[in-house]
Design an enzyme around this catalytic site. Structure first.
Site, PDB file in Angstrom:
ATOM      1  N   ARG A   1      11.537  -3.202 -10.050  1.00 57.19           N
ATOM      2  CA  ARG A   1      10.172  -2.653  -9.903  1.00 57.19           C
ATOM      3  C   ARG A   1       9.703  -2.104 -11.247  1.00 57.19           C
ATOM      4  O   ARG A   1      10.422  -1.364 -11.900  1.00 57.19           O
ATOM      5  CB  ARG A   1      10.154  -1.536  -8.855  1.00 57.19           C
TER       6      ARG A   1
ATOM      7  N   LYS B   1       4.406   6.018   4.797  1.00 60.71           N
ATOM      8  CA  LYS B   1       3.686   4.741   4.877  1.00 60.71           C
ATOM      9  C   LYS B   1       3.614   4.228   6.312  1.00 60.71           C
ATOM     10  O   LYS B   1       3.276   3.076   6.548  1.00 60.71           O
ATOM     11  CB  LYS B   1       4.361   3.719   3.961  1.00 60.71           C
TER      12      LYS B   1
ATOM     13  N   PRO C   1       0.845  -1.202   0.000  1.00 59.56           N
ATOM     14  CA  PRO C   1       0.000   0.000   0.000  1.00 59.56           C
ATOM     15  C   PRO C   1       0.874   1.244   0.000  1.00 59.56           C
ATOM     16  O   PRO C   1       1.950   1.253   0.590  1.00 59.56           O
ATOM     17  CB  PRO C   1      -0.772  -0.100   1.317  1.00 59.56           C
TER      18      PRO C   1
END
Ligand code: ZN
Length: 277
Positions: A262, A53, A2
């Site tokens: 990524r 985060k 997330p």
């Protein structure tokens, strides 16, 4: 994982259940909480917020619980009359007179005095939190011009939490596309007006994702993509997960590159490289 907008929405949800209420009981099986329940139980929750985060829950005891979900952590919120179990490992359970809020599977949890919060090793390293109300697009554009960031690649800057807190993989692709910045360009390769636009897009795309559950395009664009039968991971975004499909802005093919494993999706036509390769 997330990203900032998802963590901020979780903080809102948990805050609704906890803020202004006393933690009457709970379970604290995680090693960093065990034996310290007197710092939580019997105290009021003053605030629940996110920074990048990380999640911060502040108690009237003068202590804060810091947690970072990384890949596996998960929060649940239920009425305390609802029985709920999970195959995940329970880390913390906050019971109020109405709700049961639980944290599962996370492994980065600590309690620290609220006044020492900023000294936490993770929080200390964070760059400006993009979702912080005090942080404007103009501020972020100035930050792009700072010595620390000026010569780093866009693809690196948009994931590095010490540059911008709260950005992650889908936001990286979406912000760079909206700002028309090639992932290999650096702030020093760009014109002033491009840097201003990039700063504004960091703010606006992240806010859009926060307000609209991770949707980074205009809602009409999302709805028309959805109506064409595209899956959710595609219709939410302008380029991320739209590789090998036409760019919604110009019709060119969206390309995928990998940086340190990524994925990054971008459009070469909308995001031409400024720096000769
Ligand atoms: Zn395009």
């Amino acid at each position: 994982m997330p990203e900032g907008p998802e963590i901020r929405r979780a903080a809102d949800r948990i805050g609704k259940a906890l803020v202004g209420n006393i933690i009457s009981s709970g379970q604290w099986p995680y090693q960093t909480l065990a034996g310290r329940t007197h710092l939580i139980e019997g105290h009021e929750v003053l605030s629940v917020t996110s920074r990048g985060k990380a999640m911060l829950i502040r108690f009237s005891s003068g202590w804060t619980m810091y947690s970072h979900n990384q890949l596996y952590g998960r929060w649940t919120v239920h009425l305390n009359t609802t029985s709920y179990d999970s195959t995940r490992s329970l880390r913390a359970e906050f019971i109020t007179d109405r709700h049961a809020v639980r944290l599962w599977s996370a492994t980065d949890i600590s309690l620290l005095p609220t006044v020492e919060e900023n000294g936490h090793s993770f929080l200390q390293r964070l760059g400006p939190d993009v979702l912080d109300e005090e942080v404007s697009g103009a501020f972020l554009a100035r930050h792009l011009r700072s010595k620390k960031l000026y010569r780093k690649k866009a693809s690196t800057l948009m994931l590095d939490q010490s540059s911008f807190a709260g950005l992650g993989n889908y936001l990286r692709s979406e912000i760079l596309h909206a700002a028309k910045v090639h992932p290999d360009d650096r702030p020093c390769d760009l014109e002033d007006s491009q840097l201003d636009q990039w700063g504004q897009c960091i703010k606006s795309i992240t806010l859009q994702a926060y307000h609209h559950k991770g949707i980074t395009v205009d809602l009409e664009v999302a709805h028309s993509s959805k109506d064409r039968g595209e899956p959710r991971r595609m219709w939410r975004h302008a380029v991320f997960c739209r590789n090998e499909r036409p760019c919604l802005t110009c019709g060119d093919l969206v390309l995928r590159k990998r940086y340190a494993g990524r994925r990054l999706d971008f459009c070469q036509n909308c995001q031409p490289a400024q720096r000769p390769s």
